[in-house]
Enzyme design. Sequence first.
Site, PDB file in Angstrom:
ATOM      1  N   CYS A  92      85.546 -89.302  52.555  1.00  0.00           N
ATOM      2  CA  CYS A  92      85.689 -89.595  51.264  1.00  0.00           C
ATOM      3  C   CYS A  92      84.453 -90.596  50.820  1.00  0.00           C
ATOM      4  CB  CYS A  92      86.997 -90.271  51.148  1.00  0.00           C
ATOM      5  SG  CYS A  92      88.394 -89.369  52.157  1.00  0.00           S
ATOM      6  N   CYS A 240      99.651 -92.270  45.231  1.00  0.00           N
ATOM      7  CA  CYS A 240      98.477 -91.458  45.722  1.00  0.00           C
ATOM      8  C   CYS A 240      97.505 -90.757  44.813  1.00  0.00           C
ATOM      9  CB  CYS A 240      99.241 -90.229  46.542  1.00  0.00           C
ATOM     10  SG  CYS A 240     100.360 -90.900  47.641  1.00  0.00           S
ATOM     11  N   SER A 241      96.191 -90.893  45.190  1.00  0.00           N
ATOM     12  CA  SER A 241      95.511 -90.145  44.164  1.00  0.00           C
ATOM     13  C   SER A 241      95.519 -88.625  44.383  1.00  0.00           C
ATOM     14  CB  SER A 241      93.738 -90.624  44.839  1.00  0.00           C
ATOM     15  OG  SER A 241      93.585 -90.317  46.116  1.00  0.00           O
ATOM     16  N   ILE A 243      94.620 -84.464  43.978  1.00  0.00           N
ATOM     17  CA  ILE A 243      93.716 -83.386  44.653  1.00  0.00           C
ATOM     18  C   ILE A 243      92.863 -82.672  43.654  1.00  0.00           C
ATOM     19  CG2 ILE A 243      93.530 -81.008  45.226  1.00  0.00           C
ATOM     20  CD1 ILE A 243      96.187 -81.237  46.828  1.00  0.00           C
ATOM     21  N   LYS A 361      93.070 -93.026  41.726  1.00  0.00           N
ATOM     22  CA  LYS A 361      94.474 -92.745  41.379  1.00  0.00           C
ATOM     23  C   LYS A 361      94.541 -91.642  40.128  1.00  0.00           C
ATOM     24  CE  LYS A 361      98.848 -92.486  40.577  1.00  0.00           C
ATOM     25  NZ  LYS A 361      98.482 -91.112  39.749  1.00  0.00           N
ATOM     26  N   HIS A 365      89.977 -87.738  42.470  1.00  0.00           N
ATOM     27  CA  HIS A 365      89.384 -88.073  43.759  1.00  0.00           C
ATOM     28  C   HIS A 365      88.837 -86.783  44.394  1.00  0.00           C
ATOM     29  CE1 HIS A 365      88.105 -90.097  47.329  1.00  0.00           C
ATOM     30  NE2 HIS A 365      89.347 -89.889  48.143  1.00  0.00           N
TER      31      HIS A 365
END
Lengths: 419, 143
Positions: A92, A240-241, A243, A361, A365
């Site tokens: 990442c 959670c970030s 997709i 978030k 991402h």
Amino acid sequence: MKRTLGRNVAIAGAGMSSFGMFSDRDSKSLFIEAFQEMCGSVDKGIDAHVIDALYVGNFTNDLFVKQSHWGAVLADALGLIPKPATRTEGACASSALAFREAVFAIASGFYDVVLVGGFEDMSKRTTEEVTEGLALASSPYEGAAGFTFPGVFGAMATAYFDRYGATREHLMDVTIKSHENARFNPKAQHQRSIRQIMESRLKRAQDKGGPVPAWETEKDFLADPQANPPIAWPMHLFDCSPISDGAACMLLVAEELATSFTHTPIHVRGIGQGSGRALHAADELTSFEATRAAAQEAYQMAGVDAGDIQFAEVHDCFSIAEIMHTEDLGFFAAGTGYKAAEEGLTRRDGPKPINTSGGLKCKGHPVGATGVAQMIEVWHQLRQTAGERQIPNRNLQIGATQSIGGTGGTCAVTILERR
Amino acid sequence: MSEPIVSDHAFEQYLAAGRLMGVRCVGCEAIWVPPRALCPDCHKSDMEWLAMAGTGKLVAFTSIFIGPPWMVEQGFDRQHPYCTGVVELDEGPRVVARIDGVDASHPEDMKIGLPLLVNFDNVSLDVSRPTSDARGRLVFNPR
């Protein structure tokens, strides 16, 4: 040990695609969008033929798109052939590493003008496939134990809660703040505040005539497992970030050439990179060794300390990560980052704004694009071009970014300056 | 079983045979679980295998509601989460492992510090001769 560059480097332009899940976009299309915006952002104009080299970061395209060798593929798509093109991979943090390599290429004196960027095309795969693909960047032991990415951060969160007394409510403070900032980011994947999301769902329930949830506050909404289901407890969906698909790029130039491109160059004041161990072998379960090392290297090069950093974009792949990063960067003492979030210190109008873009978030991402996209937010804030999300009433001179790869195996910290 | 060279594969083969093994660095006495072929402290590679007692305590954990495809195939999903965590062995090193025998649907009731005892998944019954493709997985239960 204070490290220095052979010659200094500045950012002369930057651009990014919209971030989101786009069924009709591919990596080339996204990167071209970012590239064209970058060209348009160079105040005095740019002829792309002056670009000496390309460095790009990408993590998963080999797996998700079944195509490798993206340096050359993008150089061709951008009309840069036969200029050299190099791809970096650091999970990442892939484009944060590309940025460093581009800086070194100019600092060495070898190149004067370098294009650097990152991209990822993730949304054409199922959630399970993406989860499995991203887990390639964790350690083999974690995979065998059934850990996922959210699971590793969930486990770190339980250790943090136990050690410092934080609760899920403090994670909600981070999420609510990120969504509030993203309302004003037209490139963001999620542009609604938690209150807006909650109210639209309440209205939908009322319109349907069925039972209406009894949410009054944003935290009521986030505490309801129907609205915010667990993914890897205590990480829930809104921790959670997402997709994402997207691309981001920047034009880096030798500092002495900067004013021939732009009225307002943003200077690379400090860079640092560190490596870390797998979860079981980490020196701390509530902190990232790679971040502490990267921050120290960057601060020493820049000749600043944490207090001099006016604002930052940090790698909030999960809500708990933002809290830990603000501690590892030295903005808040270990074990107090959650209180800072609770007290609003990291809000856009607070003393240490964190993730004014909405963070991973909400901005999204697309992992390979993230490192450079974080720097683009700092570049906008320093140039006072962040629009409605501009940090108010502040003479901004120094901002920082922090990107981690995997579960903390890689970290890069970058300090940018307006003079 | 003759002493295998130090590798992740050998670690998993021992697990498949129902044994939790680490290594001790002959140079500096540091213990490493999972095993390391090179000691990161003294950078020597003279390692001897060492059996762990298999007792420890929980230091971090999570309940996974969306798992990887191979866990989903075993029946784990949103309605049937599983627990996984970080275990600190009594010998000092930490390992990551699945935690069975706990209520993964109510993780808020679980406590850090829970005493644990090693268990194994996919154990090959012939302990003297683990097959070359046997891959054991580390599991702990409350003790």
